[in-house]
Design a protein around this motif. Structure first.
Motif, PDB file in Angstrom:
ATOM      1  N   CYS A  67       0.856  -1.195   0.000  1.00 46.28           N
ATOM      2  CA  CYS A  67       0.000   0.000   0.000  1.00 46.28           C
ATOM      3  C   CYS A  67       0.885   1.236   0.000  1.00 46.28           C
ATOM      4  CB  CYS A  67      -0.918   0.002   1.223  1.00 46.28           C
ATOM      5  SG  CYS A  67      -0.038   0.114   2.798  1.00 46.28           S
ATOM      6  N   GLU A  94      -2.006   5.168   2.992  1.00 44.32           N
ATOM      7  CA  GLU A  94      -2.867   4.043   3.362  1.00 44.32           C
ATOM      8  C   GLU A  94      -2.352   3.360   4.622  1.00 44.32           C
ATOM      9  OE1 GLU A  94      -4.673   1.994  -0.505  1.00 44.32           O
ATOM     10  OE2 GLU A  94      -2.509   2.374  -0.699  1.00 44.32           O
ATOM     11  N   ARG A 150      -4.424   2.966   8.124  1.00 42.31           N
ATOM     12  CA  ARG A 150      -4.695   1.668   8.749  1.00 42.31           C
ATOM     13  C   ARG A 150      -4.389   1.676  10.242  1.00 42.31           C
ATOM     14  NH1 ARG A 150      -1.641  -2.599   4.698  1.00 42.31           N
ATOM     15  NH2 ARG A 150      -2.930  -2.269   2.831  1.00 42.31           N
ATOM     16  N   HIS A 151      -3.378   2.449  10.619  1.00 41.48           N
ATOM     17  CA  HIS A 151      -2.911   2.439  12.004  1.00 41.48           C
ATOM     18  C   HIS A 151      -3.400   3.640  12.805  1.00 41.48           C
ATOM     19  CE1 HIS A 151      -0.262  -1.093  11.666  1.00 41.48           C
ATOM     20  NE2 HIS A 151      -0.095  -0.698  10.416  1.00 41.48           N
TER      21      HIS A 151
END
Length: 466
Positions: free
Chosen positions: A279, A283, A287-288
Motif C-alpha cells: 500500500c 494508506e 490503517r494504524h
C-alpha cells in the motif's frame, strides 16, 4: 495595556483600515476598525486605487510623511502606530534548524537529487553538540523573527552524541532548541521525532543516523517524558517517516499530539512502502489510526487520488514547504486538491534554503499555476491562512487578529521597492521578508524597524556558520 493603530490590518478574511488594537497581558482585548473592508479588498473609495490614494503613498492613514517604519511609535495619547499592512504572526510549521548550515553549500558538483543532498545533510548533522546547536538555533530562530515568524514547529531528530550514546542530559539537544527559541523571542513546539530504522526493510540506523535513534519506542517515550513545556514551549511528537518507523510501532504514537510526519516526499518512499506493505504510505498511516485533525503530513508530494481523499476525509493538515521542495527537486504537491478534499494547508521553511514565509505562501500559488496553467488557485486570504496556521503546531489561540487570541503581529512595508503601488489586500503576492518592519510576539516587540531587539542576527549567523 498597549493600544496600537494599524494603517491596514487583516481581520479574519478581510482587510480593514485604521484599526485600533488593545493588548493586555499578551492578548488582544479589543479590536476596533474605523473602516471595514470587503473580503480581500481595502475599504476606502470603492477599490484599491482609491484606498491607496486616500491613505497616501505608504498605505497609511496619516499621509506620506508617516508612511515608513520610522513613523511608528506612541502619539500624545499613548497610541503606537503600526505602519503599512499588519498581519497575524506567521507560523513556521516545519523546521530543521541545523539545515540552515547547508544554505549555499549544496549546489556544486553537477547533477544531484534529494539523496545526494541528504549525504551532505548527514555530514552537517555529525558536527553539532548541544552548545553549538544552541548558538546555531538561536541565530536561525532570530532570522525567523526578522521574517515575521512568531512560532516554529521544530521537527527534532538530532538527539544523541555522534555514536548514538545519549548525553548526560538525554534531552540536551532538545533543551538547546527550547532555550534558543526563548532567546530569539519565538514560541516553539518541539516535535520530538521517533526514528528507529534506516529504511522500510527494517535495517537498524547506521552512521550518523545513530544520533537520531532511541532504538525502541519505549526508550523514546521515556526520554520525551523528560521534556517539560514552558510558557513559550510545547512538546509534540513526530514520526520521521514510514521508512524510519516500522508499521507495528505506528500505533504507539497515536496518543501524542500534535503529531507530525514526513509523507511521500520522494517516489522511492512510495515504492518501498508498496513493496513492503502492499500500500501507499498514506494508506499505511490510515490503517494504524495516525491520520486526523491533530496530525500534520509534511510535503505529501507524490499522492494518489485515494491518498488525497483519505487525508481530506480525516482532516489531516498538510504542510507544504515549497522553497525546499523546489531546492531538492522533490516535485510539486497537490495543494489545491488537498485543500478541496478537506485538508487544512500550512507552510514551513524546512531546510531553510530561504527563511521567508511570504515566499513560501507565494510559491504555493505559483507552483499551482505551473502545474495547472491556471491563475488564482489560492486567494490572498487563503495564503495568509496557510502562513498563519498556528493550530497545526499546537497553538490554536494564535494566528488571527481576534479578541482573546495571542497578540502576534507582523508589519509589512507598503512603500518598499517591492510593494510600492501594490493593492494592500494582495501585498502578500509582492512582499518579501525584507519588507517586515515590526514583529510582536505575545504582545512583546521582538523586531523594530527591521532589526531584532536583542540579537545582531547577521553577526550571530556569520559567527556560528564560520
Amino acid at each position: 495595556m498597549t493600544t496600537y493603530l494599524a494603517d491596514y490590518a487583516w481581520l479574519g478574511d478581510r482587510l480593514a483600515r485604521d484599526v485600533h488594537l488593545e493588548v493586555h497581558d499578551g492578548r488582544f482585548t479589543a479590536i476596533n476598525a474605523d473602516k471595514a473592508g470587503m473580503p480581500g479588498r481595502p475599504a476606502a473609495g470603492g477599490g484599491a486605487s482609491a484606498g491607496a490614494a486616500d491613505a497616501g503613498p505608504g498605505g497609511g492613514a496619516a499621509g506620506p510623511d508617516a508612511a515608513g517604519p520610522d513613523a511608528a511609535g506612541p502619539d500624545a495619547a499613548g497610541v503606537e502606530r503600526l505602519p503599512g499592512l499588519v498581519l497575524p504572526g506567521f507560523a513556521n510549521a516545519h523546521s530543521h534548524a541545523f539545515h540552515r548550515a547547508l544554505r549555499g553549500r549544496t549546489h556544486h558538483g553537477g547533477p544531484g537529487s534529494f539523496w545526494t543532498w541528504r549525504d551532505l545533510m548527514y555530514e552537517t548533522a555529525a558536527t553539532l553538540d548541544p552548545d553549538g546547536y544552541l548558538r546555531l538555533a538561536r541565530a536561525v530562530f532570530a532570522e525567523m523573527a526578522l521574517s515575521g515568524i512568531t512560532a516554529v514547529g521544530e521537527f527534532h531528530y538530532l538527539h544523541h552524541s555522534p555514536d548514538g550514546t545519549p548525553y548526560a542530559d538525554p534531552n540536551a539537544m532538545g533543551h538547546a532548541l527550547i532555550e534558543a527559541a526563548q532567546q530569539a523571542g519565538l514560541r516553539i513546539t518541539l516535535l520530538d521525532t521517533l526514528y528507529l530504522q534506516s529504511g522500510v526493510d527494517g535495517q537498524p540506523p547506521d552512521g550518523v543516523q545513530r544520533r537520531f535513534s532511541d532504538r525502541t519506542p519505549q526508550r523514546w517515550a521515556e526520554r520525551v517524558a523528560g521534556l517539560a513545556a514552558a510558557p513559550h514551549a510545547r512538546i509534540g511528537a513526530a514520526i520521521h517517516s514510514v521508512r524510519a518507523v516500522a508499521a507495528h510501532h505506528l500505533e504507539e504514537l497515536g496518543g501524542f499530539r500534535p503529531l507530525h510526519l514526513h509523507l511521500s516526499e520522494q517516489p522511492a518512499e512510495n515504492e518501498q512502502c508498496r513493496a513492503a506493505h502492499g500500500c501507499t504510505p498514506t494508506e499505511l498511516l490510515d490503517r494504524h489510526g495516525i491520520l486526523g485533525p491533530d496530525t500534520t503530513a509534511v510535503h505529501a508530494t507524490h499522492l494518489t487520488d485515494n491518498d488525497v481523499k483519505r487525508l481530506g476525509d480525516s482532516r489531516t493538515t498538510i504542510c507544504m514547504c515549497p522553497t525546499t521542495e523546489r531546492d531538492l527537486a522533490d516535485g510539486i504537491g497537490r495543494a489545491r486538491d488537498l485543500a478541496d478534499a478537506g485538508s487544512p494547508v500550512s507552510l514551513g521553511s524546512d531546510s531553510h534554503a530561504v527563511i521567508d514565509m511570504l515566499a513560501e505562501a507565494r510559491a504555493l500559488e505559483m507552483n499551482e499555476r505551473l502545474a495547472t496553467r491556471q491563475r488564482g488557485r489560492f486567494t490572498p486570504a487563503d495564503l495568509i491562512t496557510a502562513a498563519t496556521a498556528h493550530a497545526s503546531i499546537g497553538w490554536p489561540d494564535a494566528g488571527a487578529i481576534a479578541v482573546g487570541n495571542r497578540a502576534d503581529l507582523v508589519c509589512l512595508s507598503l512603500d518598499s521597492v517591492r510593494t510600492a503601488g501594490a493593492d494592500p489586500a494582495a501585498a502578500i503576492l509582492a512582499a518579501t521578508a525584507s519588507d517586515v518592519t515590526h514583529v510582536i510576539v505575545d504582545g512583546r516587540p521582538i523586531v523594530v524597524d527591521g532589526r531584532h531587539t536583542t540579537i545582531d542576527v547577521p553577526r550571530a549567523l556569520a559567527e556560528v556558520l564560520r
